[in-house]
Design an enzyme around this catalytic site. Structure first.
Site, PDB file in Angstrom:
ATOM      1  N   TYR A 153       0.858  -1.196   0.000  1.00 18.31           N
ATOM      2  CA  TYR A 153       0.000   0.000   0.000  1.00 18.31           C
ATOM      3  C   TYR A 153       0.886   1.234   0.000  1.00 18.31           C
ATOM      4  O   TYR A 153       1.880   1.313   0.733  1.00 18.31           O
ATOM      5  CB  TYR A 153      -0.882   0.015   1.251  1.00 18.31           C
ATOM      6  CG  TYR A 153      -1.657   1.304   1.456  1.00 18.31           C
ATOM      7  CD1 TYR A 153      -2.951   1.448   0.967  1.00 18.31           C
ATOM      8  CD2 TYR A 153      -1.086   2.372   2.151  1.00 18.31           C
ATOM      9  CE1 TYR A 153      -3.656   2.627   1.167  1.00 18.31           C
ATOM     10  CE2 TYR A 153      -1.784   3.551   2.344  1.00 18.31           C
ATOM     11  CZ  TYR A 153      -3.069   3.676   1.848  1.00 18.31           C
ATOM     12  OH  TYR A 153      -3.750   4.845   2.033  1.00 18.31           O
ATOM     13  N   GLU A 241      -3.726   7.605  -3.760  1.00 13.49           N
ATOM     14  CA  GLU A 241      -3.679   6.372  -2.972  1.00 13.49           C
ATOM     15  C   GLU A 241      -3.607   5.178  -3.917  1.00 13.49           C
ATOM     16  O   GLU A 241      -4.486   4.992  -4.758  1.00 13.49           O
ATOM     17  CB  GLU A 241      -4.922   6.267  -2.083  1.00 13.49           C
ATOM     18  CG  GLU A 241      -4.921   5.055  -1.174  1.00 13.49           C
ATOM     19  CD  GLU A 241      -6.173   4.988  -0.319  1.00 13.49           C
ATOM     20  OE1 GLU A 241      -6.055   4.675   0.878  1.00 13.49           O
ATOM     21  OE2 GLU A 241      -7.276   5.254  -0.836  1.00 13.49           O
TER      22      GLU A 241
END
Length: 432
Positions: A153, A241
């Site tokens: 991530y 993101e």
């Protein structure tokens, strides 16, 4: 060296409820603007990233089954992923009204892509995040399917607490990052970036190392991180993101899925991006509200909430519920209010057949209460308001505003405070 995150990580959030949930999960406070959100489809975000040198899957976009077939043939990929393009999440488990199950399909045969596209394009796809009848799919993305050997991530966001950009990363990607922040906070890493100096090579390499990239992949990941930061600045993003930010068995670092949030205040210099705004999935009333810089969210109740400021809107909805009522909407005027906006707001509220009462709750800091009062009286007179109206005003020029309302001769119920306003609005509906 990037320090493990102690109770801070995350992203700019689409609404205050989600923001609150993420804050409780340990994510940082971020600034929310009172204007509408820019909605981009997945393929649009991927194109922006590719245009800035970020590695994404090769893909084409099609708006017909024949175009999808041609795209699949042009890809010449070992395996193809076909994805319905709608803004709502949960596409993979969605159902089309054509009978097809799933908005995401894998195949090695271009002919199968054509057959699937016939059952997607022009049909409604229903997921957990769409209205009951689903959303019409107008385009599909035909992309090269890549195997992922490891998922991480990575995000860059504007963090008010740090007065600038912050990188947030975790070696645990492809999952709900908020859950990781709660269960394994030591696996989330944060690195502040000096916005004047920009991202340093050692910062990008350290983050790549924290994410678990090894050998040549570490430099490759660092290069992608620097490109994502340059993208973040160039497009005036508040968040980029990437989840998953992964590696393939062939030794390639790829941004497989991304969410980008933009600074609405930068629209004047990001015209090309804002021109992509997809409003087709919005409720018509939301699009109408946006024309007048009003933020509108429809709810299931019968008491309309007309406020200035998202926080005040949430508080108003809550206190209505606490007093036994049900809010019909969340309508935020924002700060720079004009009389015409007040009129248009009333026009939108009264057009909703569910609305049986209107509660106006204004705290005038920047807002001049007299402007609100003039807008209210004009709207009541011209629209021939037929539902009870409760008004609570406080702040700048409130005495003049109260005089305008009291001398209008209109059946307006004044309230002393928010609690009083909520009780009177709920009572006015109960009398019916």
């Amino acid at each position: 060296m990037a320090a493990p995150l102690a109770g801070q990580a995350g992203a700019v959030l689409r609404d205050l409820a989600l923001r609150s949930a993420r804050l409780r999960a340990g994510f940082p406070a971020v600034q929310l603007t009172p204007r509408r959100w820019l909605n981009l489809q997945e393929y649009q975000s991927k194109k922006i990233m590719a245009d800035h040198g970020v590695t994404v899957q090769r893909f084409f976009v099609a708006d017909s089954a024949n175009d999808a077939l041609e795209a699949a043939q042009r890809l010449k990929a070992k395996e193809i992923v076909l994805k319905a393009q709608i803004l709502a999440g949960g596409r993979g488990k969605g159902i089309f009204n054509s009978g097809l199950k799933g908005g995401v399909h894998l195949t090695k045969d271009p002919k199968t892509v054509e057959q699937l596209a016939k059952q997607m394009i022009g049909y409604n796809l229903s997921t957990k995040q769409t209205p009951k009848d689903g959303v019409t799919v107008k385009k599909v993305m035909v992309a090269e399917a890549l195997d992922i050997s490891r998922e991480t991530y990575f995000a860059i966001l504007m963090d008010r607490a740090c007065n600038g950009p912050v990188m947030v990363g975790s070696p645990q990607g492809g999952v709900d990052i908020e859950e990781v922040a709660v269960t394994s906070p030591e696996l989330i890493f944060k690195e502040e970036i000096d916005i004047f100096e920009g991202i340093k090579d050692h910062q990008a390499l350290q983050m790549a190392n924290n994410l678990g990239f090894q050998g040549p992949l570490q430099q490759q990941a660092a290069d992608q991180i620097k490109k994502l930061y340059n993208l973040f600045l160039k497009i005036d993003a508040t968040q980029v993101e990437v989840n998953p930010f992964g590696e393939t068995p062939e030794g390639q670092v790829v941004c497989f899925d991304a969410k980008i949030n933009f600074d609405d205040n930068a629209e004047f210099r990001q015209k090309e991006i804002f021109a992509m705004d997809d409003k087709s999935e919005n409720e018509p009333i939301e699009n109408e509200a946006a024309k007048y810089d009003l933020k509108y969210i429809g709810l299931d109740g019968n008491i309309a909430c007309f406020v200035n400021g998202a926080g005040l809107a949430m508080a108003t909805c809550d206190i209505i519920s606490l007093n036994g009522g049900k809010p019909a909407n969340f309508l935020d005027l924002g700060g720079g209010v004009k009389e015409a906006q007040v009129y248009q707001a009333f026009k939108l509220l009264t057009a909703d057949p569910k609305v049986e009462a209107i509660l106006v709750n204004i705290f005038g800091g920047i807002v001049n209460c007299a402007i609100i009062a003039n807008g209210i009286t004009k709207a009541c007179q011209e629209l021939e308001l037929k539902v009870p109206l409760v008004v609570r005003l406080e702040g700048t020029n409130v005495q003049e505003a109260q005089r305008i309302l009291s001398e209008s001769g209109l059946p307006i119920t004044s309230a002393n405070d928010l609690e009083d306003a909520a009780k009177k609005a709920v009572a006015s509906v109960a009398k019916k």
